[in-house]
Scaffold this active site. Structure first.
Site, PDB file in Angstrom:
ATOM      1  N   TRP A 148     -55.728 -13.917 -41.944  1.00  0.00           N
ATOM      2  CA  TRP A 148     -55.827 -12.667 -41.289  1.00  0.00           C
ATOM      3  C   TRP A 148     -56.188 -12.710 -39.968  1.00  0.00           C
ATOM      4  O   TRP A 148     -56.053 -11.573 -39.256  1.00  0.00           O
ATOM      5  CB  TRP A 148     -57.295 -12.107 -41.862  1.00  0.00           C
ATOM      6  CG  TRP A 148     -58.378 -13.239 -41.954  1.00  0.00           C
ATOM      7  CD1 TRP A 148     -58.820 -13.971 -42.941  1.00  0.00           C
ATOM      8  CD2 TRP A 148     -59.216 -13.274 -41.027  1.00  0.00           C
ATOM      9  NE1 TRP A 148     -59.705 -14.837 -42.424  1.00  0.00           N
ATOM     10  CE2 TRP A 148     -60.147 -14.444 -41.211  1.00  0.00           C
ATOM     11  CE3 TRP A 148     -59.297 -12.918 -39.463  1.00  0.00           C
ATOM     12  CZ2 TRP A 148     -61.279 -14.864 -40.292  1.00  0.00           C
ATOM     13  CZ3 TRP A 148     -60.639 -13.467 -38.587  1.00  0.00           C
ATOM     14  CH2 TRP A 148     -61.176 -14.529 -39.013  1.00  0.00           C
ATOM     15  N   ASN A 149     -56.421 -13.814 -39.221  1.00  0.00           N
ATOM     16  CA  ASN A 149     -56.661 -13.809 -37.964  1.00  0.00           C
ATOM     17  C   ASN A 149     -55.469 -13.290 -37.098  1.00  0.00           C
ATOM     18  O   ASN A 149     -55.643 -12.868 -35.720  1.00  0.00           O
ATOM     19  CB  ASN A 149     -57.240 -15.123 -37.377  1.00  0.00           C
ATOM     20  CG  ASN A 149     -56.499 -16.345 -37.555  1.00  0.00           C
ATOM     21  OD1 ASN A 149     -55.380 -16.207 -38.214  1.00  0.00           O
ATOM     22  ND2 ASN A 149     -56.856 -17.338 -36.789  1.00  0.00           N
ATOM     23  N   LYS A 172     -47.443 -14.748 -49.056  1.00  0.00           N
ATOM     24  CA  LYS A 172     -48.428 -14.054 -49.535  1.00  0.00           C
ATOM     25  C   LYS A 172     -49.438 -13.858 -48.208  1.00  0.00           C
ATOM     26  O   LYS A 172     -50.059 -14.990 -47.858  1.00  0.00           O
ATOM     27  CB  LYS A 172     -49.714 -14.829 -50.327  1.00  0.00           C
ATOM     28  CG  LYS A 172     -50.819 -13.815 -51.080  1.00  0.00           C
ATOM     29  CD  LYS A 172     -51.650 -14.780 -51.705  1.00  0.00           C
ATOM     30  CE  LYS A 172     -52.741 -15.511 -50.788  1.00  0.00           C
ATOM     31  NZ  LYS A 172     -53.431 -14.619 -49.922  1.00  0.00           N
ATOM     32  N   PRO A 173     -49.570 -12.838 -47.798  1.00  0.00           N
ATOM     33  CA  PRO A 173     -50.439 -12.564 -46.469  1.00  0.00           C
ATOM     34  C   PRO A 173     -51.751 -12.454 -47.016  1.00  0.00           C
ATOM     35  O   PRO A 173     -52.152 -12.534 -48.167  1.00  0.00           O
ATOM     36  CB  PRO A 173     -50.127 -11.177 -46.130  1.00  0.00           C
ATOM     37  CG  PRO A 173     -49.468 -10.496 -47.024  1.00  0.00           C
ATOM     38  CD  PRO A 173     -48.905 -11.569 -48.140  1.00  0.00           C
ATOM     39  N   GLY A 226     -54.723 -21.930 -42.612  1.00  0.00           N
ATOM     40  CA  GLY A 226     -55.833 -21.610 -43.006  1.00  0.00           C
ATOM     41  C   GLY A 226     -56.738 -22.694 -42.915  1.00  0.00           C
ATOM     42  O   GLY A 226     -56.681 -23.695 -41.968  1.00  0.00           O
ATOM     43  N   SER A 227     -57.836 -22.863 -43.963  1.00  0.00           N
ATOM     44  CA  SER A 227     -58.824 -23.903 -43.639  1.00  0.00           C
ATOM     45  C   SER A 227     -58.371 -25.221 -44.134  1.00  0.00           C
ATOM     46  O   SER A 227     -57.655 -25.479 -44.962  1.00  0.00           O
ATOM     47  CB  SER A 227     -60.153 -23.358 -44.364  1.00  0.00           C
ATOM     48  OG  SER A 227     -59.784 -23.416 -45.739  1.00  0.00           O
ATOM     49  N   GLU A 248     -50.951 -25.762 -41.258  1.00  0.00           N
ATOM     50  CA  GLU A 248     -51.734 -25.765 -39.907  1.00  0.00           C
ATOM     51  C   GLU A 248     -53.245 -25.375 -40.332  1.00  0.00           C
ATOM     52  O   GLU A 248     -53.619 -24.053 -40.647  1.00  0.00           O
ATOM     53  CB  GLU A 248     -51.284 -24.164 -39.081  1.00  0.00           C
ATOM     54  CG  GLU A 248     -49.893 -24.523 -38.912  1.00  0.00           C
ATOM     55  CD  GLU A 248     -49.658 -25.561 -37.947  1.00  0.00           C
ATOM     56  OE1 GLU A 248     -50.509 -26.016 -37.217  1.00  0.00           O
ATOM     57  OE2 GLU A 248     -48.392 -25.886 -37.786  1.00  0.00           O
ATOM     58  N   LEU A 249     -53.909 -26.409 -40.203  1.00  0.00           N
ATOM     59  CA  LEU A 249     -55.526 -26.208 -40.820  1.00  0.00           C
ATOM     60  C   LEU A 249     -56.772 -25.958 -39.704  1.00  0.00           C
ATOM     61  O   LEU A 249     -56.275 -25.404 -38.682  1.00  0.00           O
ATOM     62  CB  LEU A 249     -55.690 -27.404 -41.641  1.00  0.00           C
ATOM     63  CG  LEU A 249     -54.694 -27.603 -42.842  1.00  0.00           C
ATOM     64  CD1 LEU A 249     -54.812 -28.798 -43.566  1.00  0.00           C
ATOM     65  CD2 LEU A 249     -54.449 -26.395 -43.507  1.00  0.00           C
ATOM     66  N   CYS A 282     -57.794 -20.684 -34.666  1.00  0.00           N
ATOM     67  CA  CYS A 282     -57.876 -22.092 -34.698  1.00  0.00           C
ATOM     68  C   CYS A 282     -57.997 -22.998 -33.690  1.00  0.00           C
ATOM     69  O   CYS A 282     -58.501 -24.194 -33.544  1.00  0.00           O
ATOM     70  CB  CYS A 282     -56.944 -22.680 -35.717  1.00  0.00           C
ATOM     71  SG  CYS A 282     -56.263 -22.000 -37.007  1.00  0.00           S
ATOM     72  N   GLU A 377     -66.246 -25.443 -37.579  1.00  0.00           N
ATOM     73  CA  GLU A 377     -65.590 -24.631 -37.122  1.00  0.00           C
ATOM     74  C   GLU A 377     -66.207 -23.308 -36.782  1.00  0.00           C
ATOM     75  O   GLU A 377     -66.682 -22.945 -37.745  1.00  0.00           O
ATOM     76  CB  GLU A 377     -64.216 -24.451 -37.706  1.00  0.00           C
ATOM     77  CG  GLU A 377     -63.238 -23.822 -36.934  1.00  0.00           C
ATOM     78  CD  GLU A 377     -61.632 -23.715 -37.756  1.00  0.00           C
ATOM     79  OE1 GLU A 377     -61.722 -23.906 -38.942  1.00  0.00           O
ATOM     80  OE2 GLU A 377     -60.680 -23.522 -36.941  1.00  0.00           O
TER      81      GLU A 377
HETATM   82  C1  SIN Z   1     -54.229 -19.751 -35.312  1.00  0.00           C
HETATM   83  O1  SIN Z   1     -55.409 -19.573 -34.788  1.00  0.00           O
HETATM   84  O2  SIN Z   1     -54.031 -20.038 -36.362  1.00  0.00           O
HETATM   85  C2  SIN Z   1     -53.183 -19.586 -34.216  1.00  0.00           C
HETATM   86  C3  SIN Z   1     -53.555 -19.357 -32.722  1.00  0.00           C
HETATM   87  C4  SIN Z   1     -52.192 -19.317 -32.061  1.00  0.00           C
HETATM   88  O3  SIN Z   1     -51.283 -19.126 -32.345  1.00  0.00           O
HETATM   89  O4  SIN Z   1     -52.524 -19.539 -30.683  1.00  0.00           O
END
Ligand code: SIN
Length: 475
Positions: A148-149, A172-173, A226-227, A248-249, A282, A377
Protein backbone atom coordinates in the site's frame (compact mmCIF):
# COMPACT_ATOMS: atom_id res chain seq x y z
CA UNK A 1 -14.30 10.14 -5.92
CA UNK A 2 -15.78 13.21 -7.56
CA UNK A 3 -12.28 14.76 -7.73
CA UNK A 4 -11.26 12.31 -10.50
CA UNK A 5 -11.84 13.84 -13.95
CA UNK A 6 -11.24 10.77 -16.12
CA UNK A 7 -14.06 8.51 -14.94
CA UNK A 8 -12.80 5.54 -16.99
CA UNK A 9 -9.91 5.14 -14.52
CA UNK A 10 -12.21 3.82 -11.83
CA UNK A 11 -14.88 2.21 -13.99
CA UNK A 12 -13.89 -1.36 -13.12
CA UNK A 13 -13.59 -0.71 -9.40
CA UNK A 14 -16.78 1.04 -8.45
CA UNK A 15 -19.51 -1.45 -7.76
CA UNK A 16 -22.77 -1.32 -5.89
CA UNK A 17 -23.38 -3.67 -2.98
CA UNK A 18 -21.02 -6.32 -1.65
CA UNK A 19 -17.30 -5.96 -2.21
CA UNK A 20 -14.12 -4.65 -0.64
CA UNK A 21 -14.60 -1.22 0.96
CA UNK A 22 -11.74 1.23 0.42
CA UNK A 23 -11.33 4.04 2.94
CA UNK A 24 -9.53 7.39 2.97
CA UNK A 25 -6.96 7.28 5.83
CA UNK A 26 -7.39 11.04 6.33
CA UNK A 27 -10.96 10.81 7.66
CA UNK A 28 -11.93 7.15 7.23
CA UNK A 29 -14.63 8.06 4.71
CA UNK A 30 -15.65 5.33 2.25
CA UNK A 31 -14.12 5.95 -1.17
CA UNK A 32 -15.27 2.97 -3.18
CA UNK A 33 -16.30 -0.66 -3.11
CA UNK A 34 -14.16 -2.96 -5.20
CA UNK A 35 -15.16 -6.37 -6.63
CA UNK A 36 -13.53 -9.45 -5.11
CA UNK A 37 -12.83 -12.81 -6.74
CA UNK A 38 -13.42 -16.24 -5.29
CA UNK A 39 -10.55 -18.71 -5.24
CA UNK A 40 -11.79 -20.63 -8.32
CA UNK A 41 -11.82 -17.37 -10.29
CA UNK A 42 -8.22 -16.56 -9.26
CA UNK A 43 -7.10 -20.00 -10.48
CA UNK A 44 -9.04 -19.45 -13.70
CA UNK A 45 -7.27 -16.09 -14.07
CA UNK A 46 -3.88 -17.80 -13.83
CA UNK A 47 -4.85 -20.22 -16.63
CA UNK A 48 -6.00 -17.28 -18.77
CA UNK A 49 -2.71 -15.50 -18.09
CA UNK A 50 -0.84 -18.58 -19.23
CA UNK A 51 -2.69 -18.54 -22.57
CA UNK A 52 -2.16 -14.79 -22.84
CA UNK A 53 1.55 -15.16 -22.20
CA UNK A 54 1.98 -17.65 -25.03
CA UNK A 55 0.54 -15.11 -27.48
CA UNK A 56 2.33 -12.14 -25.93
CA UNK A 57 5.77 -13.70 -26.23
CA UNK A 58 5.19 -14.15 -29.97
CA UNK A 59 4.96 -10.40 -30.42
CA UNK A 60 8.22 -8.76 -31.36
CA UNK A 61 10.16 -6.81 -28.76
CA UNK A 62 9.54 -3.72 -30.89
CA UNK A 63 5.79 -4.23 -30.76
CA UNK A 64 5.80 -4.72 -27.00
CA UNK A 65 7.93 -1.58 -26.70
CA UNK A 66 5.37 0.42 -28.67
CA UNK A 67 2.49 -0.69 -26.44
CA UNK A 68 4.44 0.03 -23.26
CA UNK A 69 5.34 3.50 -24.54
CA UNK A 70 1.69 4.19 -25.27
CA UNK A 71 0.87 3.07 -21.71
CA UNK A 72 3.53 5.45 -20.38
CA UNK A 73 2.09 8.31 -22.41
CA UNK A 74 -1.45 7.72 -21.11
CA UNK A 75 -0.15 7.71 -17.54
CA UNK A 76 1.54 11.05 -18.03
CA UNK A 77 -1.62 12.46 -19.61
CA UNK A 78 -3.60 11.32 -16.55
CA UNK A 79 -0.99 12.07 -13.89
CA UNK A 80 -3.09 14.50 -11.86
CA UNK A 81 -5.99 12.07 -11.55
CA UNK A 82 -3.65 9.20 -10.70
CA UNK A 83 -1.92 11.28 -8.02
CA UNK A 84 -5.30 12.22 -6.58
CA UNK A 85 -6.27 8.54 -6.34
CA UNK A 86 -3.00 7.73 -4.55
CA UNK A 87 -3.56 10.52 -2.03
CA UNK A 88 -7.20 9.64 -1.43
CA UNK A 89 -6.59 5.97 -0.73
CA UNK A 90 -3.08 6.14 0.80
CA UNK A 91 -2.93 9.53 2.52
CA UNK A 92 0.35 10.57 0.88
CA UNK A 93 0.70 14.35 0.24
CA UNK A 94 -0.37 15.21 -3.29
CA UNK A 95 3.10 16.48 -4.29
CA UNK A 96 4.59 13.11 -3.25
CA UNK A 97 1.78 11.26 -4.99
CA UNK A 98 2.56 13.10 -8.23
CA UNK A 99 6.23 12.21 -7.79
CA UNK A 100 5.17 8.58 -7.34
CA UNK A 101 3.16 8.62 -10.58
CA UNK A 102 6.18 9.98 -12.48
CA UNK A 103 8.51 7.53 -10.73
CA UNK A 104 6.12 4.66 -11.56
CA UNK A 105 5.78 5.79 -15.17
CA UNK A 106 9.56 5.97 -15.53
CA UNK A 107 9.80 2.18 -15.11
CA UNK A 108 7.45 1.67 -18.03
CA UNK A 109 9.42 3.99 -20.28
CA UNK A 110 12.75 2.48 -19.21
CA UNK A 111 11.70 -1.16 -19.65
CA UNK A 112 9.89 -0.45 -22.92
CA UNK A 113 13.35 0.30 -24.31
CA UNK A 114 15.30 -2.23 -22.27
CA UNK A 115 13.09 -5.08 -23.53
CA UNK A 116 14.62 -4.47 -26.97
CA UNK A 117 18.05 -5.21 -25.52
CA UNK A 118 17.40 -8.67 -24.05
CA UNK A 119 20.57 -9.91 -25.71
CA UNK A 120 21.94 -13.41 -25.56
CA UNK A 121 25.59 -14.33 -26.20
CA UNK A 122 27.68 -16.32 -28.60
CA UNK A 123 30.24 -18.46 -26.82
CA UNK A 124 33.64 -19.35 -28.28
CA UNK A 125 33.26 -23.06 -29.01
CA UNK A 126 35.73 -25.65 -27.65
CA UNK A 127 35.55 -27.45 -31.04
CA UNK A 128 35.05 -26.34 -34.65
CA UNK A 129 32.06 -28.56 -35.36
CA UNK A 130 29.89 -26.77 -32.82
CA UNK A 131 28.42 -23.32 -32.36
CA UNK A 132 27.37 -22.34 -28.87
CA UNK A 133 25.00 -19.54 -28.01
CA UNK A 134 22.50 -18.33 -25.46
CA UNK A 135 19.11 -16.76 -26.05
CA UNK A 136 16.91 -14.93 -23.58
CA UNK A 137 13.32 -16.07 -23.23
CA UNK A 138 10.46 -14.87 -21.05
CA UNK A 139 10.10 -16.90 -17.89
CA UNK A 140 6.29 -17.33 -18.31
CA UNK A 141 3.45 -16.18 -16.07
CA UNK A 142 4.66 -13.75 -13.40
CA UNK A 143 2.57 -13.15 -10.28
CA UNK A 144 3.08 -10.41 -7.72
CA UNK A 145 1.82 -9.07 -4.45
CA UNK A 146 2.33 -5.33 -3.97
CA UNK A 147 2.09 -3.02 -0.95
CA UNK A 148 0.00 0.00 0.00
CA UNK A 149 2.89 2.43 0.55
CA UNK A 150 3.56 2.84 -3.19
CA UNK A 151 0.26 1.60 -4.63
CA UNK A 152 1.21 2.72 -8.12
CA UNK A 153 4.99 2.52 -8.55
CA UNK A 154 5.47 -0.90 -6.96
CA UNK A 155 3.13 -2.31 -9.61
CA UNK A 156 4.80 -0.67 -12.58
CA UNK A 157 8.28 -1.52 -11.26
CA UNK A 158 7.33 -5.21 -11.55
CA UNK A 159 4.80 -5.19 -14.41
CA UNK A 160 6.91 -3.18 -16.86
CA UNK A 161 9.94 -5.54 -16.95
CA UNK A 162 7.62 -8.55 -16.96
CA UNK A 163 5.70 -7.32 -19.98
CA UNK A 164 8.80 -6.05 -21.75
CA UNK A 165 10.40 -9.48 -21.33
CA UNK A 166 7.34 -11.23 -22.81
CA UNK A 167 5.81 -12.49 -19.56
CA UNK A 168 2.20 -12.00 -18.55
CA UNK A 169 1.64 -10.37 -15.18
CA UNK A 170 -1.04 -11.00 -12.57
CA UNK A 171 -1.00 -9.00 -9.37
CA UNK A 172 -2.75 -8.72 -6.06
CA UNK A 173 -2.45 -5.11 -4.93
CA UNK A 174 -2.89 -4.23 -1.29
CA UNK A 175 -6.52 -4.40 -0.15
CA UNK A 176 -5.94 -0.98 1.44
CA UNK A 177 -5.07 0.72 -1.86
CA UNK A 178 -6.52 -1.16 -4.85
CA UNK A 179 -7.83 1.88 -6.75
CA UNK A 180 -4.44 3.02 -8.07
CA UNK A 181 -3.77 -0.54 -9.25
CA UNK A 182 -7.01 -0.80 -11.21
CA UNK A 183 -6.56 2.71 -12.62
CA UNK A 184 -3.08 2.04 -14.00
CA UNK A 185 -4.29 -1.28 -15.42
CA UNK A 186 -7.21 0.43 -17.13
CA UNK A 187 -4.72 2.75 -18.87
CA UNK A 188 -2.70 -0.28 -19.99
CA UNK A 189 -5.82 -1.72 -21.62
CA UNK A 190 -6.54 1.62 -23.28
CA UNK A 191 -2.97 1.51 -24.63
CA UNK A 192 -3.70 -1.88 -26.26
CA UNK A 193 -2.13 -4.29 -23.76
CA UNK A 194 -4.37 -7.39 -23.76
CA UNK A 195 -6.52 -8.25 -20.74
CA UNK A 196 -4.99 -11.72 -20.52
CA UNK A 197 -1.49 -10.25 -20.26
CA UNK A 198 -1.99 -7.84 -17.35
CA UNK A 199 -4.51 -8.39 -14.55
CA UNK A 200 -5.23 -7.18 -11.02
CA UNK A 201 -7.09 -9.41 -8.59
CA UNK A 202 -8.53 -8.79 -5.19
CA UNK A 203 -9.52 -12.07 -3.62
CA UNK A 204 -12.22 -12.77 -1.07
CA UNK A 205 -9.29 -14.01 0.97
CA UNK A 206 -5.85 -12.40 0.55
CA UNK A 207 -4.32 -15.51 2.04
CA UNK A 208 -5.86 -17.73 -0.65
CA UNK A 209 -4.67 -15.47 -3.45
CA UNK A 210 -1.18 -15.74 -1.98
CA UNK A 211 -1.50 -19.51 -2.00
CA UNK A 212 -2.74 -19.59 -5.59
CA UNK A 213 0.15 -17.36 -6.74
CA UNK A 214 2.82 -19.30 -4.87
CA UNK A 215 1.63 -22.89 -5.31
CA UNK A 216 0.15 -22.85 -8.83
CA UNK A 217 2.57 -24.62 -11.21
CA UNK A 218 1.68 -22.31 -14.12
CA UNK A 219 3.12 -19.32 -12.24
CA UNK A 220 6.86 -19.42 -12.97
CA UNK A 221 7.94 -16.20 -11.31
CA UNK A 222 6.74 -14.64 -8.09
CA UNK A 223 7.60 -11.13 -6.93
CA UNK A 224 6.70 -9.66 -3.56
CA UNK A 225 7.17 -6.31 -1.86
CA UNK A 226 6.27 -6.34 1.81
CA UNK A 227 7.47 -7.44 5.21
CA UNK A 228 10.23 -9.96 5.84
CA UNK A 229 7.82 -11.98 7.97
CA UNK A 230 5.34 -12.51 5.14
CA UNK A 231 8.05 -12.75 2.45
CA UNK A 232 9.75 -15.60 4.28
CA UNK A 233 6.52 -17.61 4.25
CA UNK A 234 5.72 -16.84 0.60
CA UNK A 235 9.23 -17.82 -0.45
CA UNK A 236 8.82 -21.18 1.29
CA UNK A 237 5.53 -21.72 -0.55
CA UNK A 238 7.25 -20.90 -3.86
CA UNK A 239 9.78 -23.63 -3.15
CA UNK A 240 7.10 -26.27 -3.72
CA UNK A 241 7.16 -25.58 -7.48
CA UNK A 242 10.71 -24.12 -7.61
CA UNK A 243 9.57 -20.70 -8.77
CA UNK A 244 11.96 -17.86 -9.43
CA UNK A 245 11.37 -15.20 -6.78
CA UNK A 246 12.16 -11.54 -6.20
CA UNK A 247 11.63 -10.46 -2.63
CA UNK A 248 11.72 -6.78 -1.68
CA UNK A 249 11.34 -7.07 2.07
CA UNK A 250 11.87 -5.03 5.20
CA UNK A 251 14.66 -2.61 5.95
CA UNK A 252 16.29 -0.97 8.94
CA UNK A 253 18.31 1.75 7.26
CA UNK A 254 21.07 3.42 9.27
CA UNK A 255 21.70 7.11 8.56
CA UNK A 256 25.22 8.03 9.67
CA UNK A 257 26.60 11.53 10.07
CA UNK A 258 30.39 11.71 10.42
CA UNK A 259 32.39 14.59 11.88
CA UNK A 260 33.53 15.53 8.38
CA UNK A 261 29.99 15.81 6.96
CA UNK A 262 28.38 18.90 5.50
CA UNK A 263 25.77 19.29 8.25
CA UNK A 264 23.25 21.39 6.32
CA UNK A 265 23.23 18.84 3.57
CA UNK A 266 22.95 15.97 6.11
CA UNK A 267 19.92 17.62 7.70
CA UNK A 268 18.29 18.03 4.29
CA UNK A 269 18.99 14.38 3.45
CA UNK A 270 17.70 13.22 6.83
CA UNK A 271 14.39 15.02 6.37
CA UNK A 272 13.97 13.69 2.82
CA UNK A 273 14.84 10.12 3.67
CA UNK A 274 13.02 9.91 7.01
CA UNK A 275 9.73 11.65 6.28
CA UNK A 276 8.98 10.45 2.75
CA UNK A 277 5.44 9.07 2.89
CA UNK A 278 5.29 9.77 6.65
CA UNK A 279 8.23 7.43 7.16
CA UNK A 280 6.39 4.55 5.52
CA UNK A 281 8.89 3.29 2.97
CA UNK A 282 11.26 0.32 3.21
CA UNK A 283 14.20 2.60 2.43
CA UNK A 284 13.33 5.33 4.93
CA UNK A 285 16.20 5.89 7.30
CA UNK A 286 15.25 4.14 10.52
CA UNK A 287 18.03 4.96 13.00
CA UNK A 288 20.46 7.86 13.09
CA UNK A 289 24.08 7.67 14.24
CA UNK A 290 25.81 11.01 14.73
CA UNK A 291 29.48 11.42 15.59
CA UNK A 292 30.52 13.40 18.71
CA UNK A 293 32.08 16.37 16.93
CA UNK A 294 28.92 17.37 15.03
CA UNK A 295 26.27 15.92 17.32
CA UNK A 296 25.00 19.16 18.86
CA UNK A 297 25.01 21.08 15.59
CA UNK A 298 23.21 18.28 13.73
CA UNK A 299 20.53 17.78 16.39
CA UNK A 300 19.87 21.53 16.73
CA UNK A 301 19.54 22.07 12.99
CA UNK A 302 17.52 18.91 12.51
CA UNK A 303 15.00 19.81 15.22
CA UNK A 304 14.55 23.27 13.68
CA UNK A 305 13.81 21.66 10.31
CA UNK A 306 11.48 18.97 11.72
CA UNK A 307 9.44 21.56 13.59
CA UNK A 308 8.70 23.26 10.27
CA UNK A 309 7.02 20.15 8.85
CA UNK A 310 3.28 20.43 8.43
CA UNK A 311 1.10 17.44 9.25
CA UNK A 312 -2.32 17.32 7.60
CA UNK A 313 -4.60 16.21 4.81
CA UNK A 314 -2.58 15.02 1.82
CA UNK A 315 -4.85 17.10 -0.43
CA UNK A 316 -3.62 20.38 1.15
CA UNK A 317 -0.78 21.82 -0.87
CA UNK A 318 1.28 22.74 2.22
CA UNK A 319 1.12 19.27 3.81
CA UNK A 320 4.47 17.51 4.29
CA UNK A 321 3.27 14.54 6.34
CA UNK A 322 -0.09 12.86 5.77
CA UNK A 323 -1.87 10.31 7.95
CA UNK A 324 -0.38 6.86 8.47
CA UNK A 325 -2.17 4.07 6.70
CA UNK A 326 -4.30 2.61 9.52
CA UNK A 327 -5.21 3.18 13.14
CA UNK A 328 -3.30 -0.02 14.02
CA UNK A 329 -0.17 1.47 12.41
CA UNK A 330 -0.52 4.59 14.52
CA UNK A 331 -0.99 2.49 17.64
CA UNK A 332 2.14 0.45 16.86
CA UNK A 333 4.27 3.57 16.23
CA UNK A 334 3.04 5.31 19.38
CA UNK A 335 3.86 2.18 21.41
CA UNK A 336 7.40 2.14 19.99
CA UNK A 337 7.88 5.78 21.01
CA UNK A 338 6.50 5.18 24.49
CA UNK A 339 8.63 2.08 24.98
CA UNK A 340 11.82 3.99 24.08
CA UNK A 341 10.83 6.92 26.32
CA UNK A 342 10.23 4.47 29.15
CA UNK A 343 13.88 3.47 28.76
CA UNK A 344 15.27 6.99 28.91
CA UNK A 345 14.83 8.36 25.37
CA UNK A 346 13.97 12.08 25.29
CA UNK A 347 11.91 13.90 22.70
CA UNK A 348 13.77 17.05 21.65
CA UNK A 349 11.38 18.53 19.11
CA UNK A 350 7.92 20.05 19.56
CA UNK A 351 5.41 17.60 21.05
CA UNK A 352 2.01 17.52 19.35
CA UNK A 353 -0.93 15.35 20.29
CA UNK A 354 -2.81 14.62 17.06
CA UNK A 355 -6.17 12.96 16.49
CA UNK A 356 -7.17 10.56 13.75
CA UNK A 357 -4.44 8.62 11.98
CA UNK A 358 -1.82 11.33 12.29
CA UNK A 359 1.51 10.76 14.00
CA UNK A 360 3.54 13.88 14.72
CA UNK A 361 7.18 13.90 13.60
CA UNK A 362 9.18 12.85 16.62
CA UNK A 363 12.92 13.27 17.23
CA UNK A 364 14.30 11.17 20.09
CA UNK A 365 17.79 11.33 21.61
CA UNK A 366 19.47 9.11 24.20
CA UNK A 367 17.87 6.08 22.61
CA UNK A 368 19.26 2.73 23.68
CA UNK A 369 20.56 0.65 20.80
CA UNK A 370 18.68 -2.50 21.75
CA UNK A 371 15.21 -0.88 21.79
CA UNK A 372 12.57 -2.17 19.32
CA UNK A 373 12.53 1.33 17.79
CA UNK A 374 16.12 0.84 16.67
CA UNK A 375 16.12 -2.90 16.05
CA UNK A 376 12.88 -3.11 14.02
CA UNK A 377 11.33 -1.22 11.14
CA UNK A 378 9.47 1.86 12.47
CA UNK A 379 7.46 2.67 9.33
CA UNK A 380 6.47 6.02 10.80
CA UNK A 381 7.75 9.60 11.21
CA UNK A 382 10.01 8.88 14.19
CA UNK A 383 13.70 9.68 14.19
CA UNK A 384 15.82 8.05 16.93
CA UNK A 385 19.35 9.44 17.33
CA UNK A 386 22.35 7.62 18.78
CA UNK A 387 25.69 9.30 19.44
CA UNK A 388 28.93 7.56 18.45
CA UNK A 389 32.69 8.14 18.62
CA UNK A 390 34.50 5.51 16.55
CA UNK A 391 33.84 4.64 12.96
CA UNK A 392 34.65 0.95 13.34
CA UNK A 393 32.26 0.40 16.25
CA UNK A 394 29.56 2.34 14.49
CA UNK A 395 29.84 0.18 11.34
CA UNK A 396 29.43 -2.87 13.57
CA UNK A 397 26.24 -1.39 15.01
CA UNK A 398 24.97 -0.44 11.57
CA UNK A 399 25.50 -3.99 10.30
CA UNK A 400 24.14 -5.66 13.42
CA UNK A 401 20.70 -6.43 11.96
CA UNK A 402 18.98 -9.14 9.94
CA UNK A 403 18.15 -6.45 7.36
CA UNK A 404 20.31 -5.14 4.53
CA UNK A 405 18.24 -2.93 2.24
CA UNK A 406 19.42 0.70 2.26
CA UNK A 407 22.00 2.67 4.26
CA UNK A 408 22.96 6.34 4.13
CA UNK A 409 25.95 8.28 5.31
CA UNK A 410 27.35 11.78 5.14
CA UNK A 411 31.07 12.53 4.88
CA UNK A 412 33.31 14.75 2.78
CA UNK A 413 36.35 12.51 3.17
CA UNK A 414 37.01 10.42 0.07
CA UNK A 415 38.95 7.70 1.90
CA UNK A 416 36.17 7.29 4.40
CA UNK A 417 33.54 7.35 1.65
CA UNK A 418 35.06 4.34 -0.10
CA UNK A 419 35.84 2.49 3.12
CA UNK A 420 32.39 2.89 4.67
CA UNK A 421 30.52 2.21 1.41
CA UNK A 422 32.49 -1.00 1.11
CA UNK A 423 31.93 -2.10 4.71
CA UNK A 424 28.19 -1.49 4.98
CA UNK A 425 26.31 -4.76 4.41
CA UNK A 426 23.48 -3.29 2.39
CA UNK A 427 22.11 -3.64 -1.14
CA UNK A 428 21.98 0.15 -1.62
CA UNK A 429 24.09 2.92 -0.12
CA UNK A 430 23.32 6.62 -0.37
CA UNK A 431 26.35 8.85 0.22
CA UNK A 432 25.60 12.52 0.84
CA UNK A 433 22.14 11.80 -0.57
CA UNK A 434 18.86 10.90 1.15
CA UNK A 435 16.79 9.82 -1.87
CA UNK A 436 18.39 7.13 -4.02
CA UNK A 437 15.52 5.42 -5.85
CA UNK A 438 15.46 5.69 -9.64
CA UNK A 439 14.39 3.47 -12.51
CA UNK A 440 17.94 3.28 -13.88
CA UNK A 441 19.59 1.77 -10.77
CA UNK A 442 19.05 -1.68 -9.23
CA UNK A 443 16.81 -1.59 -6.15
CA UNK A 444 17.05 -4.46 -3.68
CA UNK A 445 18.53 -5.80 -0.51
CA UNK A 446 20.82 -8.39 0.98
CA UNK A 447 20.40 -10.63 4.06
CA UNK A 448 16.76 -10.86 5.13
CA UNK A 449 15.80 -7.76 3.17
CA UNK A 450 15.29 -10.04 0.21
CA UNK A 451 16.66 -11.16 -3.08
CA UNK A 452 16.51 -10.02 -6.68
CA UNK A 453 16.67 -6.49 -8.02
CA UNK A 454 14.08 -4.15 -9.51
CA UNK A 455 14.71 -1.40 -12.01
CA UNK A 456 17.79 -1.11 -14.24
CA UNK A 457 19.06 -3.90 -16.51
CA UNK A 458 19.04 -6.29 -13.53
CA UNK A 459 15.27 -5.78 -13.26
CA UNK A 460 14.69 -7.20 -16.73
CA UNK A 461 16.85 -10.26 -16.05
CA UNK A 462 14.45 -11.23 -13.24
CA UNK A 463 11.82 -12.06 -15.87
CA UNK A 464 14.09 -13.83 -18.36
CA UNK A 465 15.47 -17.35 -18.68
CA UNK A 466 18.81 -18.00 -20.32
CA UNK A 467 18.58 -20.84 -22.82
CA UNK A 468 21.84 -22.39 -23.97
CA UNK A 469 21.76 -23.68 -27.54
CA UNK A 470 24.46 -25.97 -28.94
CA UNK A 471 24.49 -26.48 -32.72
CA UNK A 472 26.62 -29.53 -33.46
CA UNK A 473 27.61 -31.52 -36.54
CA UNK A 474 28.93 -28.48 -38.40
CA UNK A 475 31.52 -28.85 -41.21
C1 SIN B 1 9.46 0.77 -0.91
O1 SIN B 1 9.32 1.36 0.14
O2 SIN B 1 9.19 -0.44 -0.99
C2 SIN B 1 9.93 1.42 -2.16
C3 SIN B 1 10.60 2.70 -1.99
C4 SIN B 1 11.23 3.22 -3.25
O3 SIN B 1 11.07 2.67 -4.34
O4 SIN B 1 11.95 4.20 -3.14
Amino acid sequence: MKQIKNKTLLASTLIEGKGLPVFNPFDNSLLATVPMSCQAKVEQDIIEMELGQKQWQKRSAAERCKLLKKWHQLIIENEDDLAMIITLEGGKPLKEALAEVRYGASFIEWFAEEGRRAYGNTIPSPSNDKTLLTVKQPIGVAAAITPWNFPFAMITRKAAPALAAGCSFICKPSELTPLSAFAVTELAFQAGIPKNVLRMVIGQSAHEVGEAFTYHPSVRKFSFTGSTLVGRKLQMQCASTIKRTSMELGGNAPFIVFDDADIDSAVKGAIASKFRNAGQTCVCSNRFYVQDGVYDEFVTKLVAAVDQLKVGNGLDAETDIGPVITQESKQRIVELIEEAKGRGAKQVNREQCLDGQFVAPTVLVDVEHDRPLVQGEIFGPVLPIIRFSEEEKMIEMANDTIYGLAAYFYSQNMNRIWRVAHNLEYGMVGINEGIISTEVAPFGGVKQSGNGREGAKEGLEEYLETKYVCIGGLD
